[in-house]
Motif scaffolding. Structure first.
Motif, PDB file in Angstrom:
ATOM      1  N   THR A   2       0.820  -1.223   0.000  1.00 30.68           N
ATOM      2  CA  THR A   2       0.000   0.000   0.000  1.00 30.68           C
ATOM      3  C   THR A   2       0.851   1.270   0.000  1.00 30.68           C
ATOM      4  N   ASN A   3       2.174   1.125   0.217  1.00 25.49           N
ATOM      5  CA  ASN A   3       2.959   2.355   0.394  1.00 25.49           C
ATOM      6  C   ASN A   3       3.229   3.123  -0.899  1.00 25.49           C
ATOM      7  N   LYS A   4       2.819   2.552  -2.038  1.00 30.40           N
ATOM      8  CA  LYS A   4       3.023   3.303  -3.292  1.00 30.40           C
ATOM      9  C   LYS A   4       1.694   3.720  -3.929  1.00 30.40           C
ATOM     10  N   MET A   5       0.592   3.379  -3.282  1.00 33.62           N
ATOM     11  CA  MET A   5      -0.697   3.646  -3.913  1.00 33.62           C
ATOM     12  C   MET A   5      -1.124   5.085  -3.664  1.00 33.62           C
ATOM     13  N   ASN A   6      -0.733   5.961  -4.578  1.00 35.90           N
ATOM     14  CA  ASN A   6      -1.051   7.378  -4.420  1.00 35.90           C
ATOM     15  C   ASN A   6      -2.048   7.888  -5.450  1.00 35.90           C
ATOM     16  N   PRO A   8      -5.164   8.721  -7.642  1.00 43.22           N
ATOM     17  CA  PRO A   8      -6.612   8.757  -7.370  1.00 43.22           C
ATOM     18  C   PRO A   8      -7.325   7.570  -8.005  1.00 43.22           C
ATOM     19  N   TRP A  10      -6.713   4.468  -7.867  1.00 48.99           N
ATOM     20  CA  TRP A  10      -6.927   3.392  -6.902  1.00 48.99           C
ATOM     21  C   TRP A  10      -8.234   3.586  -6.151  1.00 48.99           C
ATOM     22  N   PHE A  11      -8.569   4.822  -5.939  1.00 48.16           N
ATOM     23  CA  PHE A  11      -9.711   5.109  -5.088  1.00 48.16           C
ATOM     24  C   PHE A  11     -11.026   5.130  -5.856  1.00 48.16           C
ATOM     25  N   ILE A  12     -10.988   5.797  -7.007  1.00 50.44           N
ATOM     26  CA  ILE A  12     -12.288   6.015  -7.648  1.00 50.44           C
ATOM     27  C   ILE A  12     -12.649   4.973  -8.697  1.00 50.44           C
ATOM     28  N   PRO A  14     -12.975   1.588  -8.867  1.00 52.53           N
ATOM     29  CA  PRO A  14     -14.015   0.573  -8.624  1.00 52.53           C
ATOM     30  C   PRO A  14     -15.424   1.184  -8.581  1.00 52.53           C
ATOM     31  N   TYR A  15     -15.543   2.284  -7.858  1.00 55.34           N
ATOM     32  CA  TYR A  15     -16.865   2.902  -7.743  1.00 55.34           C
ATOM     33  C   TYR A  15     -17.361   3.395  -9.096  1.00 55.34           C
ATOM     34  N   VAL A  16     -16.472   4.112  -9.792  1.00 59.92           N
ATOM     35  CA  VAL A  16     -16.885   4.684 -11.073  1.00 59.92           C
ATOM     36  C   VAL A  16     -17.309   3.592 -12.054  1.00 59.92           C
ATOM     37  N   LEU A  18     -18.536   0.563 -11.419  1.00 56.81           N
ATOM     38  CA  LEU A  18     -19.845   0.016 -11.042  1.00 56.81           C
ATOM     39  C   LEU A  18     -20.953   1.034 -11.289  1.00 56.81           C
ATOM     40  N   PHE A  19     -20.649   2.266 -10.905  1.00 51.55           N
ATOM     41  CA  PHE A  19     -21.613   3.346 -11.039  1.00 51.55           C
ATOM     42  C   PHE A  19     -22.034   3.509 -12.505  1.00 51.55           C
TER      43      PHE A  19
ATOM     44  N   ILE B 102     -15.694   0.000  -1.435  1.00 46.94           N
ATOM     45  CA  ILE B 102     -15.692   0.766  -2.677  1.00 46.94           C
ATOM     46  C   ILE B 102     -16.197   2.187  -2.461  1.00 46.94           C
ATOM     47  N   LEU B 105     -13.572   4.287  -0.398  1.00 45.04           N
ATOM     48  CA  LEU B 105     -12.436   4.619  -1.261  1.00 45.04           C
ATOM     49  C   LEU B 105     -12.786   5.792  -2.161  1.00 45.04           C
ATOM     50  N   LEU B 113      -8.544  14.032  -2.650  1.00 44.76           N
ATOM     51  CA  LEU B 113      -7.544  13.954  -3.708  1.00 44.76           C
ATOM     52  C   LEU B 113      -7.860  14.941  -4.816  1.00 44.76           C
ATOM     53  N   ALA B 162     -22.819  -0.073  -5.614  1.00 46.65           N
ATOM     54  CA  ALA B 162     -22.508   1.345  -5.793  1.00 46.65           C
ATOM     55  C   ALA B 162     -23.764   2.141  -5.466  1.00 46.65           C
ATOM     56  N   SER B 191       1.694   6.920   2.090  1.00 46.39           N
ATOM     57  CA  SER B 191       1.033   7.064   0.798  1.00 46.39           C
ATOM     58  C   SER B 191      -0.447   7.359   1.043  1.00 46.39           C
ATOM     59  N   GLU B 192      -1.123   7.789  -0.017  1.00 43.15           N
ATOM     60  CA  GLU B 192      -2.544   8.109   0.129  1.00 43.15           C
ATOM     61  C   GLU B 192      -3.327   6.897   0.647  1.00 43.15           C
ATOM     62  N   MET B 193      -2.984   5.716   0.105  1.00 41.54           N
ATOM     63  CA  MET B 193      -3.705   4.530   0.514  1.00 41.54           C
ATOM     64  C   MET B 193      -3.473   4.207   1.987  1.00 41.54           C
ATOM     65  N   GLN B 194      -2.228   4.406   2.452  1.00 37.70           N
ATOM     66  CA  GLN B 194      -1.947   4.172   3.872  1.00 37.70           C
ATOM     67  C   GLN B 194      -2.707   5.160   4.748  1.00 37.70           C
TER      68      GLN B 194
END
Lengths: 295, 291
Positions: A2-6, A8, A10-12, A14-16, A18-19, B102, B105, B113, B162, B191-194
């Motif tokens: 997880t230390n390299k996951m910066n 965006p 990664w975050f959006i 999955p949701y986007v 499905l949405f 989901i 996140l 972000l 969703a 990191s952002e995820m952490q």
């Protein structure tokens, strides 16, 4: 890992994904299908605006029953449920914490009962023979001689649908308004009274509502959407689609009727598009109304 | 200065002036609560009490016959009751977990972000609050058929996870968390995820609980998925099985007791969960406003 996951992404992502897959794309397909003739077996055939024209000019059931029913249902259940949510939230905010929690749970609980549960309880209560609770009561009191066919009678079905819907209308919007009232800065009231505010009504209109406007708007949207989502209730109560003499037929039922009973998917899609547009415009109007009043 | 009633919001203890609210609230709560009490009583009534005349509201001699019949009827039709139960629990647990993950996140992404199209995305999501799934059931089916989700567990889970309302609530909640915490974690090399997993997730626990409740209600009660998106009986869930009883019992005699038992099974998990998490829900709702 997880230390390299910066990013965006990664975050959006999955949701986007499905949405879009389950909300946006279906809406787009509905719009496209509404311009076609599609019976689920053959490939859709483009027929332009014919579905819409037919809906407006030829579909007597839609014009005579479905549309008026939907409008009547939405315009009564929506505002009444909304005002009720606010009043109840306002009252709840003024009683001690423990009692408030108990009342809030009771008032919220109907909105958790699934369609089946609603249909079970209410069909038993309104059942058309003497074992129906309401009929038994009325006969016991000597108000009626013969049991009334509440759920099969076009005279009663709509009213019952409205009562049941209002019963279940204290949902997320109600909770939001309750939280909104509880979080109003108390010094606002103090200041207002120093400035010459006189009574409870002024308190509600000048302080309470404006201070919780964001929650009021959220509640309004939830109320509009909720009103249209419970739409299937007439079919659940009467046990038939179409409902007896179309008395409780709403747009949602009309869509099911044409889409899944008659397999006229293109036509049903046109009705869906009209429904989505209606919900959207009513939400917008509500927004503007509430926005202006509180400015 | 006339009497100051603002301080009466959120009172610490009972005062005589609150009587009027109780006078209105108690009868109303009874009206709202009675059908619920009715479900509970009805589910445990033996047959002769179900059809007693005049009908009785409260159960006299409670029995679990209705539940037993419900289980028996299922095995008669070829699929054991346990299978429906297993499917329901599997779909709900996986669905709620994924939905929470989901949604949070994405909410963090949209709240903290920076990226292109962020504002637009949130606008579309707010617009989707007004979305009524039932209106586009058919196109949804077509989409799912095209990506091969029909007749799989995914077909039951994915369309429901969703939730625009959930995402909206969590995003508004994260907006309230101070940026300083995030900044200082970044200086320490996180990191952002952490940051999301170690700092944000614990802070947004109430909002997560709220999304959990919303998605639980949605997935646990969902009938559409089982009736449209899966064909094989062995993949269908409890509410679907119960809805078939409702259809069989078109005449009220056939299955009233079983239906009451079914409603009981559907309703109880919802209310228990809500009772446990209601304070968290209220906490989330405080930030629920649309500005």
């Amino acid at each position: 890992m997880t230390n390299k996951m910066n990013s965006p992404l990664w975050f959006i992502t999955p949701y986007v994904m499905l949405f879009f897959t389950f909300i946006i794309i279906p809406v787009v397909i509905a719009i496209l299908l509404s311009f076609t003739y599609f019976n689920t077996i053959e490939t859709p055939e483009i027929i332009g605006l014919r579905n819409y024209i037919e809906l407006i000019t030829r579909d007597e059931v839609f014009m005579q029953y479905v549309l008026p029913n939907t409008i009547k249902f939405a315009f009564i259940v929506g505002p009444v449920g909304y005002i009720l949510s606010f009043l109840l939230a306002w009252m709840l905010a003024q009683i001690p914490h423990k009692a408030r929690t108990v009342f809030a749970i009771i008032l919220y609980s109907p909105s958790m009962t699934a369609g089946i549960a609603m249909a079970v309880v209410w069909t038993v209560i309104f059942s058309g023979n003497s074992t129906g609770y309401l009929n038994a009561l009325l006969m016991n009191w000597g108000l009626v001689q013969e049991p009334i066919q509440f759920l099969q009678s076009p005279d009663y079905l709509m009213t019952i649908m409205m009562i049941v819907s209002l019963w279940g209308s204290m949902g997320v919007g109600f909770l939001a308004m309750l939280a909104g009232i509880l979080n109003i800065d108390q010094s606002l009231y103090e200041a207002a009274y120093v400035d010459g505010m006189k009574n409870r009504w002024q308190e509600i209109f000048y302080i309470t509502i404006p201070s919780m406007k964001p929650q009021m708007l959220f509640g309004a949207v939830m109320s509009v959407v909720g009103t249209f989502t419970v739409g299937a209730i007439g079919v659940q109560l009467s046990g038939a689609n179409p409902t007896p003499q179309y008395a409780g037929q709403l747009m949602v039922n009309h869509i099911e009727d044409f889409g899944f009973i008659r397999y006229l998917m293109g036509y049903a899609s046109a009705v869906s598009v009209v429904l989505l547009v209606m919900i959207y415009s009513i939400s917008k109007v509500t927004f503007n109304l509430l926005g202006e009043k509180n400015r | 200065m006339s009497k100051f009633s603002g301080t009466k919001i959120n009172p610490k203890k009972f005062h005589r002036s609150q009587t009027k609210f109780f006078v209105i609230l108690i009868p109303l709560a009874i009206f709202v609560g009675l059908p619920i009490v009715f479900i509970i009583n009805h589910a445990f009534k033996p047959t002769n009490e179900l059809y007693a005349w005049p009908p009785r509201f409260f159960v006299r001699r409670p029995t679990i016959d209705n539940f037993r019949n419900l289980v028996d009827l299922a095995s008669e039709s070829g699929i054991p009751f346990s299978r429906y139960l297993f499917n329901s629990i599997l779909v709900t647990v996986v669905g709620v977990f994924l939905s929470i993950l989901i949604t949070s996140l994405a909410a963090y992404g949209l709240s903290k972000l920076k990226f292109k199209g962020k504002k637009l995305l949130f606008e579309i999501n707010t617009l989707a609050l007004m979305f009524v799934p039932i209106a586009v059931t058919i196109p949804r089916y077509l989409t799912m058929a095209n990506i091969g989700l029909i007749d799989t567990y995914f077909g039951l889970i994915l369309p429901l996870i969703a939730i625009p309302v959930g995402m909206f609530l969590v995003k508004q909640f994260i907006d309230q968390t101070p940026n300083e915490v995030i900044e200082s974690a970044k200086i320490d090399g996180a990191s952002e995820m952490q940051i999301f997993l170690k700092i944000i997730m614990p802070i947004i626990a109430p909002a997560v609980a709220t999304v959990g409740i919303l998605s639980f209600q949605l997935i646990w009660n969902d009938v559409v998925g089982s009736s449209l998106y899966v064909d094989s009986e062995s993949l269908k869930t409890l509410p679907f099985y119960f809805s078939t009883i409702a259809a069989v019992a078109g005449n009220p005699v056939a299955g009233q007791g079983m239906m009451a038992a079914a409603s009981f099974i559907m309703f109880v998990p919802n209310i228990v969960l809500f009772i446990f998490l209601q304070s968290k829900v209220m906490n989330t709702m405080a930030h629920s406003g649309i500005k």
